[in-house]
Enzyme design. Sequence first.
Site, mmCIF file in Angstrom:
data_model
loop_
_atom_site.group_PDB
_atom_site.id
_atom_site.type_symbol
_atom_site.label_atom_id
_atom_site.label_comp_id
_atom_site.label_asym_id
_atom_site.label_seq_id
_atom_site.Cartn_x
_atom_site.Cartn_y
_atom_site.Cartn_z
ATOM 1 N N LYS A 54 0.844 -1.205 0.000
ATOM 2 C CA LYS A 54 0.000 0.000 0.000
ATOM 3 C C LYS A 54 0.873 1.247 0.000
ATOM 4 O O LYS A 54 0.652 2.182 -0.773
ATOM 5 C CB LYS A 54 -0.928 0.000 1.219
ATOM 6 C CG LYS A 54 -2.111 -0.943 1.055
ATOM 7 C CD LYS A 54 -2.884 -1.178 2.335
ATOM 8 C CE LYS A 54 -3.926 -2.270 2.108
ATOM 9 N NZ LYS A 54 -4.577 -2.738 3.338
ATOM 10 N N GLN A 98 -4.937 -1.230 9.556
ATOM 11 C CA GLN A 98 -4.866 -2.586 8.991
ATOM 12 C C GLN A 98 -5.481 -3.594 9.970
ATOM 13 O O GLN A 98 -5.105 -3.640 11.143
ATOM 14 C CB GLN A 98 -3.394 -2.935 8.706
ATOM 15 C CG GLN A 98 -3.193 -4.266 8.033
ATOM 16 C CD GLN A 98 -3.765 -4.318 6.607
ATOM 17 O OE1 GLN A 98 -3.570 -3.411 5.820
ATOM 18 N NE2 GLN A 98 -4.473 -5.383 6.299
ATOM 19 N N ASP A 121 -11.255 3.068 3.682
ATOM 20 C CA ASP A 121 -11.546 1.627 3.646
ATOM 21 C C ASP A 121 -13.061 1.375 3.608
ATOM 22 O O ASP A 121 -13.498 0.280 3.273
ATOM 23 C CB ASP A 121 -10.981 0.953 4.917
ATOM 24 C CG ASP A 121 -9.883 -0.050 4.600
ATOM 25 O OD1 ASP A 121 -9.703 -0.383 3.411
ATOM 26 O OD2 ASP A 121 -9.219 -0.500 5.552
#
Length: 297
Positions: A54, A98, A121
């Site tokens: 990422k 995460q 997200d």
Amino acid sequence: MTAAIIDGKAFAANLRAKVGELAAAFEAEAGRKAGLAVVLVGEDPASQVYVRSKGKQTVEAGMASFEHRLPAETPEADLLALVEQLNTDPAVDGILVQLPLPGHMDEQKVISTINPDKDVDGFHVISAGRLAVGQPGFVPCTPLGCLMLLKDRLGSLSGLDAVVIGRSNIVGKPMAQLLLAESCTVTIAHSRTQNLPEVVRRADIVVAAVGRAEMVKADWIKPGATVIDVGINRVPAAEAGKTRLVGDVDYAGAMDVAGAVTPVPGGVGPMTIAVLLRNTLVAAYRNAGLELAADAI
Ligand code: NAD
């Protein structure tokens, strides 16, 4: 009949290139780079790989990457304080924590602390609510990537019969909402669904997000259907001691029946980070109060 292969890798590369162009335009207009903050708690090996790619792809797209690595034993309060700080940092447009988090942390509580306008997200309940009622907001990256591949392949999805196998908050449920918003007739199948092969057999669009290697068989698929395989399963390879990746769909079998299929790897997988970058760019334009044409990306 041999199905077309949906090349997610190529689509994702194009999407990243488009994000790169718009990120440069954003920087020229805003006087700063669009920024993505990624927080990793602990040392989960798969998470470390994701976070590294990422960060790399964010920088390659001309955006700023802020990585925060915290030890596994970090108190939850410290993580919440970091998220609060990122919420108010004007250089940060998108925040991604995460998952999975270590067991002593409440994932929902952490996600709820992210400012929904930076929730790239799309996991915040406000983002899920916005998606459900059709307000602009952030949509989880993997299902949005699946939708992009479907629209690229089929054009309008209106009136098509779609079956989503899997009802997770990350993939199945948002996928179903997206397909509903495209005016599909949507069925969500899951582990308690009866006669799954029959349910799948009526679908023009099949999205498999289960996590069971090659579960969806060729004779479940309606001839000509478009099959999107989200599953990532590691199975033993022919060579002793080696493994290989397969999806939730019997790919070789599906190729004989379907109209188009995403391969694993190289289908849905590469879309996730590309869409994350896209969401971050959209967040940057919104946060800076700048106009981004609705069809720009
Ligand atoms: P999950 O475990 O949260 O959900 C799986 C879903 O499958 C559940 O809703 C369950 O009801 C359903 N299910 C389980 N067994 C079933 C059965 N026998 N018949 C029908 N339904 C059944 O998983 P998830 O997070 O939604 O991920 C699903 C798969 O997609 C996994 O393989 C994961 O690795 C993969 N994935 C890939 C990406 C990507 O490509 N970037 C991103 C996220 C998830």
